[in-house]
Design a protein around this motif. Structure first.
Motif, PDB file in Angstrom:
ATOM      1  N   ILE A 216       0.837  -1.207   0.000  1.00  0.00           N
ATOM      2  CA  ILE A 216       0.000   0.000   0.000  1.00  0.00           C
ATOM      3  C   ILE A 216       0.872   1.257   0.000  1.00  0.00           C
ATOM      4  CG2 ILE A 216      -1.947  -1.149   1.127  1.00  0.00           C
ATOM      5  CD1 ILE A 216      -1.075   0.326   3.729  1.00  0.00           C
ATOM      6  N   SER A 217       2.083   1.107  -0.501  1.00  0.00           N
ATOM      7  CA  SER A 217       3.026   2.226  -0.496  1.00  0.00           C
ATOM      8  C   SER A 217       2.536   3.405  -1.334  1.00  0.00           C
ATOM      9  CB  SER A 217       4.395   1.768  -1.005  1.00  0.00           C
ATOM     10  OG  SER A 217       4.295   1.242  -2.331  1.00  0.00           O
ATOM     11  N   THR A 218       1.601   3.156  -2.259  1.00  0.00           N
ATOM     12  CA  THR A 218       1.085   4.247  -3.098  1.00  0.00           C
ATOM     13  C   THR A 218      -0.256   4.782  -2.586  1.00  0.00           C
ATOM     14  OG1 THR A 218      -0.025   2.657  -4.563  1.00  0.00           O
ATOM     15  CG2 THR A 218       2.235   3.308  -5.146  1.00  0.00           C
ATOM     16  N   SER A 219      -0.656   4.382  -1.374  1.00  0.00           N
ATOM     17  CA  SER A 219      -1.973   4.782  -0.856  1.00  0.00           C
ATOM     18  C   SER A 219      -2.108   6.298  -0.716  1.00  0.00           C
ATOM     19  CB  SER A 219      -2.239   4.105   0.485  1.00  0.00           C
ATOM     20  OG  SER A 219      -1.270   4.473   1.453  1.00  0.00           O
ATOM     21  N   LYS A 220      -1.033   6.965  -0.371  1.00  0.00           N
ATOM     22  CA  LYS A 220      -1.094   8.419  -0.203  1.00  0.00           C
ATOM     23  C   LYS A 220      -1.540   9.098  -1.494  1.00  0.00           C
ATOM     24  CE  LYS A 220       2.791  10.711   0.161  1.00  0.00           C
ATOM     25  NZ  LYS A 220       4.055  11.294   0.701  1.00  0.00           N
ATOM     26  N   GLU A 221      -0.920   8.723  -2.587  1.00  0.00           N
ATOM     27  CA  GLU A 221      -1.263   9.311  -3.882  1.00  0.00           C
ATOM     28  C   GLU A 221      -2.600   8.767  -4.411  1.00  0.00           C
ATOM     29  OE1 GLU A 221       2.935   9.489  -2.944  1.00  0.00           O
ATOM     30  OE2 GLU A 221       1.618   7.740  -3.204  1.00  0.00           O
ATOM     31  N   ALA A 222      -2.847   7.474  -4.166  1.00  0.00           N
ATOM     32  CA  ALA A 222      -4.071   6.853  -4.681  1.00  0.00           C
ATOM     33  C   ALA A 222      -5.325   7.451  -4.053  1.00  0.00           C
ATOM     34  CB  ALA A 222      -4.023   5.347  -4.427  1.00  0.00           C
ATOM     35  N   LEU A 223      -5.285   7.707  -2.748  1.00  0.00           N
ATOM     36  CA  LEU A 223      -6.442   8.298  -2.071  1.00  0.00           C
ATOM     37  C   LEU A 223      -6.640   9.747  -2.489  1.00  0.00           C
ATOM     38  CD1 LEU A 223      -5.884   6.671   1.412  1.00  0.00           C
ATOM     39  CD2 LEU A 223      -7.962   6.437   0.038  1.00  0.00           C
ATOM     40  N   LEU A 224      -5.543  10.455  -2.671  1.00  0.00           N
ATOM     41  CA  LEU A 224      -5.649  11.847  -3.111  1.00  0.00           C
ATOM     42  C   LEU A 224      -6.242  11.915  -4.521  1.00  0.00           C
ATOM     43  CD1 LEU A 224      -5.059  14.633  -1.959  1.00  0.00           C
ATOM     44  CD2 LEU A 224      -2.838  14.569  -3.104  1.00  0.00           C
TER      45      LEU A 224
END
Length: 348
Positions: A216-224
């Motif tokens: 889930i390392s890309t969760s920050k960008e994915a949620l944004l």
């Protein structure tokens, strides 16, 4: 760092009684069908071994805290009114005993908000400095546990002052911080060197039981990227009933409201827990609400933990993976699924 110690199950009550004689001691006990932290009572056996229903959040950040009392006065007819404030910034020395590591780790999220250089909170700081956390590493895992998703683990010492690991007949006791070391002086504890290898095996076995964490390392960008996609958030929130259980049971949620309670010329100001999942939390006096639906509110809750907070605080995810929000949700809203859905949507 102090040498490791060992405490047997038979000697544990002796240690607890000694700690309770010196300061407030909070332990997990069964109450009303739940396990919560209460003041130690020798006549009531603590519940160790499984995670408490509610985390020890209230030990440092109480559900309701009097910030100060106030009194208005006026000496003469023509004199200007006076206002006297009596701040309640002192904190009682406390030991929180028996929390799982994730419960204590939650305060690392609070620390960056309430102990920051720009707006330090004297109430929180006093309570944090007066509190020692003695945690118990997990030797079993539940299907709601996901601490390994967020960079933690079942024996994570971060946030703890002493870490106890279950071994044959008792627990290995390790000092994690300088605050925890003095507690090792109890005569109820013996040398634990011979138990160290067994403790490491317990830690490794429990961590292995969690399996591999998804990426889930890309969760920050994915949620944004899903910020304006309200169709996505309506899908995620359809079954949510906005009860707020997820926020009140969360070790890392720190929203609050301020109220004054008074009569005549005196009163007090209180800080009480609040929840971003409630409609009234962002309701303005004009009647406008920038988060008018539960979809907007769930977007904020998940986004704050996995996107906004990490952006502001060096990538630190504002979730300890304890799984309480999953386990106690009456309609089974699962924050893990929401994050994974956002990540999958970004890859599509």
């Amino acid at each position: 760092m102090a040498a490791v110690k060992y405490i047997s199950r038979e000697k544990l009550p002796e240690w607890l009684k000694a700690l309770a004689a010196e300061r407030r001691l909070l332990v997990p006990v069964e109450e009303g069908g739940a396990v919560v932290f209460r003041a130690y009572d020798p006549a009531k056996a603590p519940v160790f071994g499984s995670d408490a229903t509610a985390p020890p959040k209230g030990s440092v950040f109480p559900a309701s805290k009097e910030l100060f009392s106030y009194t208005y006065g006026k000496e003469g007819e023509d004199a200007k009114p006076t206002l006297t404030l009596d701040p309640k910034t002192t904190a009682e020395p406390t030991v929180v005993f028996g929390s799982k590591p994730c419960g204590a780790r939650g305060f690392l999220i609070f620390d960056r908000v309430y102990m920051g250089k720009k707006f330090p909170d004297p109430y929180y700081i006093a309570a944090r400095e007066a509190t020692v956390f003695v945690t118990m590493a997990c030797d079993t895992v539940e299907n709601t546990c996901f601490c390994h998703w967020v960079g933690s683990g079942p024996a994570d010492p971060a946030g703890s002052d002493l870490l106890l690991t279950p071994v044959a007949g008792g627990w290995l006791v390790e000092a994690v911080s300088a605050k925890g070391e003095p507690l090792l002086a109890s005569p109820a504890l013996t040398d634990g060197a011979a138990k160290a290898a067994e403790a490491e095996e317990v830690k490794a076995k429990t961590r292995a039981a969690l399996g591999e964490a998804p990426d889930i390392s890309t969760s920050k960008e994915a949620l944004l990227a899903r910020f304006d996609d309200m169709d996505f958030w309506r899908d995620q929130s359809d079954k949510c009933i906005s009860c707020g259980a997820c926020t009140y049971l969360c070790p890392t949620c720190y929203c609050f409201s301020i109220t004054d309670e008074g009569s005549g010329m005196s009163g007090k100001r209180l800080r009480s827990w609040d929840a971003c999942m409630h409609f009234q939390f962002t309701l303005e006096a004009s009647g406008h609400n920038p988060r008018p639906t539960k979809a907007h509110r769930l977007k904020n809750r998940v986004g704050h933990k996995f996107s906004y907070y990490p952006t502001l605080h060096d990538g630190l995810i504002a979730c300890c993976g304890c799984g309480r929000c999953v386990k106690s949700c009456p309609v089974s809203v699962d924050i893990r699924e929401i994050v994974q859905n956002a990540v999958a949507k970004a890859k599509a």
